[in-house]
Design an enzyme around this catalytic site. Structure first.
Site, PDB file in Angstrom:
ATOM      1  N   ASP A 185       0.951  -1.230   0.145  1.00 31.49           N
ATOM      2  CA  ASP A 185      -0.116  -0.046  -0.065  1.00 31.49           C
ATOM      3  C   ASP A 185       0.871   1.137  -0.159  1.00 31.49           C
ATOM      4  OD1 ASP A 185      -1.700   2.262   0.717  1.00 31.49           O
ATOM      5  OD2 ASP A 185      -2.789   0.938   2.225  1.00 31.49           O
ATOM      6  N   VAL A 186       0.857   1.991  -0.983  1.00 29.93           N
ATOM      7  CA  VAL A 186       1.589   3.273  -1.151  1.00 29.93           C
ATOM      8  C   VAL A 186       1.632   4.366  -0.213  1.00 29.93           C
ATOM      9  CG1 VAL A 186       1.915   2.856  -3.521  1.00 29.93           C
ATOM     10  CG2 VAL A 186       0.249   4.649  -2.769  1.00 29.93           C
ATOM     11  N   SER A 217      -2.704  14.037 -13.904  1.00 32.54           N
ATOM     12  CA  SER A 217      -3.971  14.141 -14.580  1.00 32.54           C
ATOM     13  C   SER A 217      -4.184  15.392 -15.055  1.00 32.54           C
ATOM     14  CB  SER A 217      -5.001  13.613 -13.614  1.00 32.54           C
ATOM     15  OG  SER A 217      -6.346  13.872 -14.169  1.00 32.54           O
ATOM     16  N   TYR A 251      -9.868  14.997  -5.718  1.00 29.84           N
ATOM     17  CA  TYR A 251      -8.815  14.369  -6.986  1.00 29.84           C
ATOM     18  C   TYR A 251      -8.005  15.256  -7.861  1.00 29.84           C
ATOM     19  CZ  TYR A 251      -7.665  11.413 -10.804  1.00 29.84           C
ATOM     20  OH  TYR A 251      -7.101  10.642 -12.025  1.00 29.84           O
ATOM     21  N   THR A 306      -9.362   2.795 -18.530  1.00 37.90           N
ATOM     22  CA  THR A 306      -9.048   1.870 -17.430  1.00 37.90           C
ATOM     23  C   THR A 306     -10.482   1.943 -16.365  1.00 37.90           C
ATOM     24  OG1 THR A 306      -8.502   3.653 -15.782  1.00 37.90           O
ATOM     25  CG2 THR A 306      -6.608   2.714 -17.560  1.00 37.90           C
TER      26      THR A 306
END
Ligand SMILES: NC(=O)C1=CN([C@@H]2O[C@H](COP(=O)(O)OP(=O)(O)OC[C@H]3O[C@@H](n4cnc5c(N)ncnc54)[C@H](O)[C@@H]3O)[C@@H](O)[C@H]2O)C=CC1
Ligand SMILES: CCCCCC(=O)/C=C/C=C\C=C\C=C\[C@@H](O)[C@@H](O)CCCC(=O)O
Length: 229
Positions: A34-35, A110, A123, A160
């Site tokens: 888990d990063v 992004s 986000y 994705t």
């Protein structure tokens, strides 16, 4: 040789088998990790160095979307803190002044961080943070002289699971988001991979911010930097 990590052990193991049968067992490694956790990430970097000898290329790619509590907080933990952790650990292992051989770090941001995305503000904020982190380190003179380059890829929508799984927890208005995605268009994963590979291969690219979108294609963005003396 490649090592990759993911929280999804089942998918990771399946991908590992595919890579090992194509490139040889000793050339691919997978670790469930888990990063957002410091110690497991430190251990993973150490293990890669012990197994493969050095790290040349690091990509911080793990990312999620979440706009409603507690998911918005997890989004910051994974996207911004996870990418920061991976970037700093990569630097530690790559810098020539600390025994590394130099290398390149590519972070996945992004278009929502480069421009905005009103339907996913948290986000979007994490992705803007990734751009600032990557560019700032790329412009740092000690990092440059230690032989490490850093670049950032900013895809618009990509084909994705992330966009297939848009729901009321990770987006403020699912209907509007679907219309927005239809309007902007969706690029294939291959377009993003081509862009990634160009940033790895071109040793003159440092601090590059590259947007890939269906609407506008692949573009290097230009952001003015005032040098710190
Ligand atoms: N799909 C899209 O439209 C766009 C995606 N991106 C970014 O691309 C990157 C890759 O995402 P996609 O492949 O699109 O989505 P995806 O959902 O298919 O892949 C994300 C992967 O990250 C893993 N992951 C999630 N949390 C993790 C954690 N804490 N530690 C380790 N692994 C974790 C997931 O298990 C999954 O395998 C993300 O950073 C995403 O924000 C950027 C722009 C557009
Ligand atoms: C789990 C899903 C959560 C939603 C994640 C999310 O919002 C992902 C967004 C990815 C890309 C967003 C791009 C937004 C771009 C626009 O602000 C604009 O820049 C697009 C302009 C047209 C173009 O293609 O360049």
């Amino acid at each position: 040789k490649v090592c990759f990590c993911d929280t999804n052990g089942e998918l990771g193991t399946k991908t590992l088998s595919e890579l090992q049968s194509k490139y040889g067992e000793g050339n691919a490694m997978f670790q469930t990790c888990d990063v957002s956790l410091q110690q497991p990430m430190e251990n993973l970097f150490k293990k890669v160095k012990e197994t493969f000898g050095c790290l040349d290329i690091v990509c911080n790619n793990a990312g999620i979307g979440g706009e409603v509590y507690p998911l918005w907080e997890k989004t910051i933990d994974v996207n911004l803190k996870g990418t920061t952790r991976g970037t700093l650990l990569a630097l530690e292992h790559m810098r020539t002044d600390k025994g590394g051989k130099g290398g390149v770090i590519i972070n996945i941001s992004s278009a929502a961080g480069l421009n905005v995305n009103p339907l996913s503000p948290v986000y979007s904020a994490t992705k803007a943070g990734i751009i600032a982190l990557t560019r700032s380190l790329a412009m740092n003179s000690e990092v440059k002289s230690a032989g490490v380059r850093l670049n950032v890829v900013c895809p618009a929508f990509v084909d994705t699971d992330l966009i297939k799984e848009i729901n009321d927890d990770n987006c403020l208005d699912v209907q509007k988001a679907s219309k927005f995605i239809e309007m902007i268009g969706v690029v294939s994963k291959e377009v993003v991979v081509d862009c990634f590979m160009e940033l790895v291969r071109d040793v003159n690219q440092n601090g590059a911010v590259v947007k890939c979108s269906k609407m506008d294609g692949t573009q290097y963005t230009s952001i003015e930097v005032k040098p710190v003396t």
